[in-house]
Design a protein around this motif. Structure first.
Motif, mmCIF file in Angstrom:
data_model
loop_
_atom_site.group_PDB
_atom_site.id
_atom_site.type_symbol
_atom_site.label_atom_id
_atom_site.label_comp_id
_atom_site.label_asym_id
_atom_site.label_seq_id
_atom_site.Cartn_x
_atom_site.Cartn_y
_atom_site.Cartn_z
ATOM 1 N N SER A 123 40.115 29.319 42.569
ATOM 2 C CA SER A 123 41.538 30.354 42.798
ATOM 3 C C SER A 123 42.397 28.896 41.858
ATOM 4 O O SER A 123 43.241 29.052 40.785
ATOM 5 N N HIS A 127 44.957 30.665 39.345
ATOM 6 C CA HIS A 127 46.214 30.392 39.473
ATOM 7 C C HIS A 127 47.064 30.539 38.479
ATOM 8 O O HIS A 127 48.119 31.329 38.664
ATOM 9 N N TYR A 130 46.892 34.181 37.636
ATOM 10 C CA TYR A 130 47.307 35.379 38.609
ATOM 11 C C TYR A 130 49.035 34.485 39.426
ATOM 12 O O TYR A 130 48.343 33.440 40.233
ATOM 13 N N ASN A 132 50.618 36.385 41.773
ATOM 14 C CA ASN A 132 51.090 37.205 43.165
ATOM 15 C C ASN A 132 50.126 36.402 43.562
ATOM 16 O O ASN A 132 48.437 36.357 43.243
ATOM 17 N N THR A 133 50.138 35.877 44.636
ATOM 18 C CA THR A 133 49.352 35.303 45.983
ATOM 19 C C THR A 133 47.568 36.512 46.011
ATOM 20 O O THR A 133 46.792 35.885 46.208
ATOM 21 N N GLU A 134 48.180 37.703 46.141
ATOM 22 C CA GLU A 134 47.066 38.345 46.246
ATOM 23 C C GLU A 134 46.438 38.865 45.387
ATOM 24 O O GLU A 134 44.763 39.232 46.079
ATOM 25 N N SER A 135 46.875 39.342 44.164
ATOM 26 C CA SER A 135 45.963 39.531 43.564
ATOM 27 C C SER A 135 45.293 37.838 42.607
ATOM 28 O O SER A 135 43.569 38.514 42.039
ATOM 29 N N LEU A 136 45.401 36.539 43.305
ATOM 30 C CA LEU A 136 44.895 35.891 43.132
ATOM 31 C C LEU A 136 43.672 36.183 43.587
ATOM 32 O O LEU A 136 42.806 35.216 43.589
ATOM 33 N N CYS A 137 44.493 36.346 45.184
ATOM 34 C CA CYS A 137 42.845 36.168 45.585
ATOM 35 C C CYS A 137 41.585 37.147 45.437
ATOM 36 O O CYS A 137 40.957 36.312 46.133
ATOM 37 N N ALA A 138 42.494 37.866 45.561
ATOM 38 C CA ALA A 138 42.136 39.004 45.029
ATOM 39 C C ALA A 138 40.394 38.849 43.970
ATOM 40 O O ALA A 138 39.287 39.492 44.351
ATOM 41 N N ARG A 139 40.883 39.049 43.269
ATOM 42 C CA ARG A 139 40.864 38.326 41.200
ATOM 43 C C ARG A 139 39.833 36.882 41.841
ATOM 44 O O ARG A 139 38.083 36.895 41.032
ATOM 45 N N GLN A 142 36.551 38.832 43.796
ATOM 46 C CA GLN A 142 35.792 38.865 42.860
ATOM 47 C C GLN A 142 34.932 38.282 41.990
ATOM 48 O O GLN A 142 33.504 38.685 41.810
#
Length: 237
Positions: A123, A127, A130, A132-139, A142
């Motif tokens: 992260s 960061h 990304y 957006n927190t949700e997008s950051l966490c999802a990427r 992955q």
């Protein structure tokens, strides 16, 4: 003399934005502890260096190398495994004193802690890309899945014709990948290695550590039948 930039680390100036949190893990209770810990650091209420009663400190260069992507990581990311924090605390990443930091609960399950350390380290490299927190966490997740849970290795632990897995085998699988068992299942489902029905069935399993570690690998002289018998012969009761 200026330090040589690691080949998988891009330069980025964090000093212009000051101290800030990047990603908080867990539910509301965990995030509240994260806010409390970080505010205490900023206000000088307590210190984490040198390492001692408050935290164990290490560097994240091996994790950055393992992930293997060229990301704009802050220089010299440190990992603080915090002692004497609430059991609900999962972890967070932050920029503190112009350095990257990962904070996790030293008392958490070792596989969960390892997964969180990897996720939060990534992260810090993502960061800026990304917001957006949700997008950051999802990427971040992955990239961690790609690094820690490659297709061939995940596939080797599952069969399409099984509907139950024992708690002992679930623990063995989690220990092999050094991540929580539900994360292995999530990865297996995303890769279509297991079905939705298998995922639901396996998610109800609670990993149970066996008294003696069981060998999960087949010898050079063994066959796939040997491996399947070893993995599943006692786990379908």
């Amino acid at each position: 003399m200026a330090r040589k930039q690691p080949k998988n680390q891009l330069s980025l100036d964090y000093s212009v934005r000051g101290n800030r949190m990047v990603l908080r893990l867990g539910q509301v209770e965990s995030q509240r502890v994260a806010d409390f810990v970080f505010e205490g650091l900023i206000n000088g209420d307590w210190v984490i260096e040198p390492a001692g009663d408050a935290a164990d400190i290490s560097y994240a260069q091996d994790i950055v190398h393992q992930i293997g992507h060229k990301l704009p990581y802050p220089e010299g990311i440190k990992i603080a495994q915090l002692h004497q924090v609430a059991p609900t605390f999962k972890g967070f990443s932050a920029i503190y004193k112009q350095k990257g930091w990962v904070f996790v609960n030293a008392a958490s399950d070792i596989n969960e802690r390892n997964y969180h350390i990897h996720l939060l380290t990534v992260s810090l490299g993502l960061h800026a890309l990304y917001t957006n927190t949700e997008s950051l966490c999802a990427r971040s997740e992955q990239l961690i899945f790609d690094a820690l849970l490659p297709f061939e290795e995940v596939e080797s632990f599952f069969r399409t014709d099984i509907s139950k897995i024992s708690g002992a085998l679930a623990a063995d699988i989690a220990n092999f990948f050094k991540v929580p068992f539900p994360m292995v299942l999530k990865r297996a489902l995303a890769l279509k290695i297991i079905s939705d029905e298998q995922y639901r069935n396996f998610m109800s399993v609670t990993p149970v550590r066996s008294a003696r570690p069981r060998e999960l690998f087949v010898t050079k002289d063994g066959s796939i039948d040997d491996l399947e018998a070893q993995l599943f012969s006692h786990d379908l009761d």
